[in-house]
Each structure stands twice: as C-alpha cells, then as structure tokens.
Design a protein around this motif. Structure first.
Motif, PDB file in Angstrom:
ATOM      1  N   ASN A  18       1.027  -1.675   0.071  1.00 32.33           N
ATOM      2  CA  ASN A  18      -0.083   0.079   0.276  1.00 32.33           C
ATOM      3  C   ASN A  18       1.020   1.575  -0.417  1.00 32.33           C
ATOM      4  OD1 ASN A  18       0.369  -0.723   2.643  1.00 32.33           O
ATOM      5  ND2 ASN A  18      -0.210   1.171   3.378  1.00 32.33           N
ATOM      6  N   VAL A  19       0.363   2.571  -0.211  1.00 31.72           N
ATOM      7  CA  VAL A  19       1.031   3.389  -0.224  1.00 31.72           C
ATOM      8  C   VAL A  19       0.302   4.548   0.862  1.00 31.72           C
ATOM      9  CG1 VAL A  19       1.519   5.485  -1.202  1.00 31.72           C
ATOM     10  CG2 VAL A  19       1.611   3.514  -2.557  1.00 31.72           C
ATOM     11  N   ALA A  20       0.527   4.528   2.047  1.00 28.79           N
ATOM     12  CA  ALA A  20      -0.094   4.890   2.921  1.00 28.79           C
ATOM     13  C   ALA A  20      -0.989   6.592   3.442  1.00 28.79           C
ATOM     14  CB  ALA A  20       0.573   4.547   4.309  1.00 28.79           C
ATOM     15  N   GLY A  21       0.161   7.346   2.200  1.00 26.39           N
ATOM     16  CA  GLY A  21      -0.596   8.553   1.868  1.00 26.39           C
ATOM     17  C   GLY A  21      -1.933   8.739   1.265  1.00 26.39           C
ATOM     18  N   ILE A  22      -1.832   6.999   0.006  1.00 27.83           N
ATOM     19  CA  ILE A  22      -3.148   7.464  -0.497  1.00 27.83           C
ATOM     20  C   ILE A  22      -3.975   6.373   0.134  1.00 27.83           C
ATOM     21  CG2 ILE A  22      -4.178   6.321  -3.195  1.00 27.83           C
ATOM     22  CD1 ILE A  22      -1.354   7.403  -3.445  1.00 27.83           C
ATOM     23  N   THR A  23      -4.135   5.581   1.245  1.00 24.58           N
ATOM     24  CA  THR A  23      -5.044   4.922   1.218  1.00 24.58           C
ATOM     25  C   THR A  23      -5.630   5.282   2.113  1.00 24.58           C
ATOM     26  OG1 THR A  23      -2.847   3.077   3.070  1.00 24.58           O
ATOM     27  CG2 THR A  23      -4.001   2.743  -0.542  1.00 24.58           C
ATOM     28  N   GLY A  24      -4.478   5.837   3.183  1.00 23.76           N
ATOM     29  CA  GLY A  24      -5.524   6.697   4.230  1.00 23.76           C
ATOM     30  C   GLY A  24      -4.662   5.398   5.420  1.00 23.76           C
ATOM     31  N   ALA A  25      -3.724   4.022   5.352  1.00 22.37           N
ATOM     32  CA  ALA A  25      -3.733   3.344   6.364  1.00 22.37           C
ATOM     33  C   ALA A  25      -2.393   4.429   7.445  1.00 22.37           C
ATOM     34  CB  ALA A  25      -2.720   1.941   5.683  1.00 22.37           C
ATOM     35  N   ALA A  26      -2.511   3.719   8.820  1.00 22.67           N
ATOM     36  CA  ALA A  26      -1.509   3.921   9.399  1.00 22.67           C
ATOM     37  C   ALA A  26       0.379   3.696   8.691  1.00 22.67           C
ATOM     38  CB  ALA A  26      -1.530   3.919  11.048  1.00 22.67           C
ATOM     39  N   GLY A  27       0.704   2.878   7.838  1.00 21.81           N
ATOM     40  CA  GLY A  27       1.654   2.423   8.067  1.00 21.81           C
ATOM     41  C   GLY A  27       1.826   1.177   6.981  1.00 21.81           C
ATOM     42  N   PRO A  28       2.487   1.109   6.187  1.00 22.88           N
ATOM     43  CA  PRO A  28       2.864  -0.544   5.784  1.00 22.88           C
ATOM     44  C   PRO A  28       2.150  -1.220   5.713  1.00 22.88           C
ATOM     45  CG  PRO A  28       4.997   0.436   6.418  1.00 22.88           C
ATOM     46  CD  PRO A  28       3.781   1.239   6.909  1.00 22.88           C
ATOM     47  N   ARG A  29       1.200  -1.622   5.029  1.00 17.71           N
ATOM     48  CA  ARG A  29       0.213  -2.949   4.908  1.00 17.71           C
ATOM     49  C   ARG A  29       0.391  -3.704   3.654  1.00 17.71           C
ATOM     50  NH1 ARG A  29       0.039  -0.508   9.220  1.00 17.71           N
ATOM     51  NH2 ARG A  29      -1.644  -0.072   9.794  1.00 17.71           N
ATOM     52  N   VAL A  30       0.433  -5.456   3.928  1.00 17.74           N
ATOM     53  CA  VAL A  30       0.651  -6.605   3.291  1.00 17.74           C
ATOM     54  C   VAL A  30      -1.177  -6.232   3.242  1.00 17.74           C
ATOM     55  CG1 VAL A  30       0.488  -9.056   2.877  1.00 17.74           C
ATOM     56  CG2 VAL A  30       1.863  -7.327   4.363  1.00 17.74           C
ATOM     57  N   LEU A  31      -1.638  -6.720   1.294  1.00 17.22           N
ATOM     58  CA  LEU A  31      -2.526  -6.568   1.555  1.00 17.22           C
ATOM     59  C   LEU A  31      -2.821  -7.804   0.300  1.00 17.22           C
ATOM     60  CD1 LEU A  31      -2.813  -3.276  -0.654  1.00 17.22           C
ATOM     61  CD2 LEU A  31      -3.227  -3.317   1.253  1.00 17.22           C
ATOM     62  N   GLY A  32      -4.026  -8.141   0.448  1.00 14.80           N
ATOM     63  CA  GLY A  32      -4.699  -9.633   0.343  1.00 14.80           C
ATOM     64  C   GLY A  32      -4.737 -10.779   1.954  1.00 14.80           C
ATOM     65  N   LYS A  33      -5.155 -12.024   1.259  1.00 15.50           N
ATOM     66  CA  LYS A  33      -4.880 -12.938   1.934  1.00 15.50           C
ATOM     67  C   LYS A  33      -5.048 -13.686   0.669  1.00 15.50           C
ATOM     68  CE  LYS A  33      -7.478 -15.500   5.238  1.00 15.50           C
ATOM     69  NZ  LYS A  33      -8.723 -15.768   6.176  1.00 15.50           N
ATOM     70  N   ILE A  34      -4.529 -14.544   0.916  1.00 17.63           N
ATOM     71  CA  ILE A  34      -4.110 -16.194   0.199  1.00 17.63           C
ATOM     72  C   ILE A  34      -4.636 -17.246   1.216  1.00 17.63           C
ATOM     73  CG2 ILE A  34      -2.417 -18.237  -0.371  1.00 17.63           C
ATOM     74  CD1 ILE A  34      -2.165 -14.814  -1.497  1.00 17.63           C
TER      75      ILE A  34
END
Length: 109
Positions: A78-94
C-alpha cells in the motif's frame, strides 16, 4: 465527457504539474479519446503505457500479479498517503485449497 472527467481527476489528484499522462486499458487504443484527453489536459504529453513497454490491455492483470507476489512474500503493497492506512500493510489474503500442499507454493522454501 470521458476525456473531461479523466482530465479533472488527473488535476485533482496530482500534487504537481504533470509532464506526461500514461493511459492504459481500452481507452489507450482509442485515438479519438487520446486526442481529446490531450486537448483537455492542455500541456502534458498523453501516451499509451505501450510506450513504456507495458501492454495497455494487460495493466490490471500485471498489477494483480505484482500484488499477489508481494502478498505471498509478506511484503507491504500500500501507499499509506493515498490509502489513509497508518503505515505499510500486506494486502490480500492467500486461502489455500485442498491441493495446496501438492503445489509449488505449498512447499517449503
């Protein structure tokens, strides 16, 4: 109307003046739309992603392949500045299916 709304979005979400705009998907193959977008943006070069070596028909598939690759390796995408997340995040689930252990992904690295 499509070219105008795309140009408005480019201006709205750009933090600086644009030098070029890369277009993907079916619109990149539509010469009329590309010409109209160039007039609406009035400045930056409007090009298909093909000019950067990325087939405009497959950009979405390429993006999902990259996201899947990062998820499998536990890396943030993710790009936190765009998504609004508090920081880096792994996206999706396997979610493994019943044959997971018999696949290359199910084997220890």
């Amino acid at each position: 109307a499509s070219a105008r709304s795309i140009a408005m979005a480019c201006r709205r979400f750009s933090r600086q003046a644009l030098d070029e705009v890369l277009v993907c998907g079916g619109g990149a193959l539509n010469r009329t739309l590309m010409d109209m977008l160039g007039r609406e943006l009035d400045g930056p070069e409007v090009k298909a992603t093909a000019e950067r070596g990325i087939d405009p028909r497959f950009v979405e598939a390429d993006a999902f392949a990259v996201l899947g690759h990062l998820t499998l390796r536990g890396l943030p995408a993710n790009v936190a500045g765009i998504t609004g997340a508090a920081g880096p995040r792994v996206l999706g689930k396997i979610t493994p299916g019943p044959n997971y252990l018999g696949t290359k992904l199910g084997r220890p690295v």
